[in-house]
Write an enzyme that holds these catalytic residues in place. Structure first.
Site, mmCIF file in Angstrom:
data_model
loop_
_atom_site.group_PDB
_atom_site.id
_atom_site.type_symbol
_atom_site.label_atom_id
_atom_site.label_comp_id
_atom_site.label_asym_id
_atom_site.label_seq_id
_atom_site.Cartn_x
_atom_site.Cartn_y
_atom_site.Cartn_z
ATOM 1 N N ASN A 223 -66.170 -45.698 -1.736
ATOM 2 C CA ASN A 223 -65.447 -46.046 -0.502
ATOM 3 C C ASN A 223 -64.743 -47.376 -0.761
ATOM 4 O OD1 ASN A 223 -64.552 -46.709 2.014
ATOM 5 N ND2 ASN A 223 -66.584 -46.928 2.948
ATOM 6 N N TRP A 224 -63.449 -47.295 -0.944
ATOM 7 C CA TRP A 224 -62.695 -48.516 -1.288
ATOM 8 C C TRP A 224 -62.462 -49.400 -0.067
ATOM 9 C CZ3 TRP A 224 -58.268 -46.776 -5.205
ATOM 10 C CH2 TRP A 224 -58.871 -46.176 -6.325
ATOM 11 N N LYS A 225 -62.809 -48.904 1.121
ATOM 12 C CA LYS A 225 -62.616 -49.661 2.372
ATOM 13 C C LYS A 225 -61.170 -50.166 2.451
ATOM 14 C CE LYS A 225 -67.530 -50.381 2.594
ATOM 15 N NZ LYS A 225 -68.658 -51.185 3.036
ATOM 16 N N HIS B 274 -68.578 -44.207 9.636
ATOM 17 C CA HIS B 274 -69.064 -45.368 8.887
ATOM 18 C C HIS B 274 -69.459 -46.460 9.881
ATOM 19 C CE1 HIS B 274 -69.215 -48.816 6.246
ATOM 20 N NE2 HIS B 274 -69.330 -47.967 5.231
ATOM 21 N N GLU C 25 -68.964 -49.498 9.882
ATOM 22 C CA GLU C 25 -67.873 -50.434 10.198
ATOM 23 C C GLU C 25 -66.964 -49.844 11.268
ATOM 24 O OE1 GLU C 25 -66.698 -50.918 6.126
ATOM 25 O OE2 GLU C 25 -68.553 -52.034 5.769
ATOM 26 N N GLU D 201 -76.771 -45.127 5.425
ATOM 27 C CA GLU D 201 -76.331 -46.474 5.075
ATOM 28 C C GLU D 201 -76.932 -47.478 6.057
ATOM 29 O OE1 GLU D 201 -72.442 -46.185 2.603
ATOM 30 O OE2 GLU D 201 -72.010 -46.718 4.663
ATOM 31 N N GLY E 102 -72.841 -54.376 1.923
ATOM 32 C CA GLY E 102 -72.083 -55.560 1.524
ATOM 33 C C GLY E 102 -72.894 -56.840 1.535
ATOM 34 N N SER F 174 -75.062 -51.639 -0.901
ATOM 35 C CA SER F 174 -75.275 -52.489 -2.076
ATOM 36 C C SER F 174 -75.813 -51.720 -3.277
ATOM 37 C CB SER F 174 -76.181 -53.673 -1.730
ATOM 38 O OG SER F 174 -75.579 -54.476 -0.724
ATOM 39 N N GLY G 266 -69.643 -48.998 -2.016
ATOM 40 C CA GLY G 266 -68.574 -49.857 -1.513
ATOM 41 C C GLY G 266 -68.096 -50.811 -2.594
ATOM 42 N N GLY G 267 -68.630 -52.030 -2.592
ATOM 43 C CA GLY G 267 -68.162 -53.076 -3.506
ATOM 44 C C GLY G 267 -68.113 -52.651 -4.962
#
Ligand SMILES: O=C[C@H](O)COP(=O)(O)O
Length: 256
Positions: A10-12, A100, A102, A172, A178, A218, A239-240
């Site tokens: 997920n490149w967000k 998600h 977010e 998640e 993150g 993470s 993610g990251g």
């Protein structure tokens, strides 16, 4: 039953088009075709990057799927700023993240909206990656299993077994996203197993054994192997670490 693992990046809200093209090329160059046969891999860039990234993946003939990060459930119309399922389907998305945390926490996405999106995606032949997960306060109160399983019930409301089997769930925990604070393999497995038990209750054990339940929060090349070996964790929503081709590919290797 053995479920094929799925590693989805997920490149967000990261990567302009030129940056996305470079990242897709790096991932494509590093990916081992044998690993891509053994593990399903997807990247989920921002909407504007979908077509350029698809072009890179097609040019390289690499077996990496494309996913969107969100979508609206209506097929067309006066919905300023939204993107429809036919639009992402035409580009070649086979997955779409929905719900998600977010989106739930920053953009007011509700369980009802998540359900409408998931059902419309399934109807269109795109696999929703339905995200669920508790905040730190819910975890500290000790009611996280009830919280997460009620999100699952809401997301799958109105589906039959044939629909449900086409969905993916991603657990998640919000406190792990993150933050560098990963759930322990035991914590992640406990909730993923509870999600599967809920799916079994709703749709029968046969369906529950086929639906992939991912962990996200993470996850990186250092902790992936221990998470991915858990019996109810069928992959990762990254993610990251998905923004670094080397890290992402190391996670894919760990999933083999
Ligand atoms: O969708 C991905 C998750 O939010 C995990 O993000 P993270 O790996 O940066 O913690």
């Amino acid at each position: 039953m053995t479920r094929k693992k799925l590693i989805a990046g997920n490149w967000k809200m990261n990567e302009t088009i030129p940056e996305a093209v470079v990242l897709a090329q790096e991932i494509s160059n590093l990916a081992d075709p044998a690993a891509l046969d053994a593990v399903d891999v997807a990247v989920c860039p921002p909407f504007v990057d979908l077509k350029p990234v698809k072009t890179v993946l097609e040019f390289d003939r690499v077996n990496i799927a494309l996913g969107a990060q969100n979508v609206y459930w209506e097929p067309a119309g006066a919905f300023t700023g939204e993107i429809s399922i036919p639009m992402i389907k035409e580009i070649g998305c086979t997955y779409c993240i929905v719900g998600h945390s977010e989106r739930r926490n920053l953009f007011g996405e509700t369980n009802e909206g998540v359900n409408l999106k998931a059902r419309a995606l399934i109807e269109a032949g795109i696999a929703p990656i339905v995200c669920v997960g508790e905040s730190l306060s819910v975890r500290d109160e000790g009611v996280y299993l009830d919280f997460v399983t009620s999100q699952v019930r809401a997301a799958f409301a109105g589906m039959d077994a044939e629909d449900a089997v086409r969905a993916v769930v991603a657990y998640e925990p919000v406190w792990a996203i993150g933050t560098g604070r990963t759930a322990t393999p035991e914590q992640a497995e406990e909730v993923c197993a509870a999600i599967r038990a809920t799916l079994a209750e709703l749709f029968g054990d046969d369906v529950a054994q086929q639906v992939r339940v991912l962990y996200g929060g993470s996850m990186n090349e250092g902790n992936a192997a221990l998470l991915l070996v858990q019996p109810d964790i069928d992959g990762g929503l990254i993610g990251g670490a998905a923004l670094k081709a080397v890290s992402f590919i190391e996670i894919v290797k760990a999933a083999r």
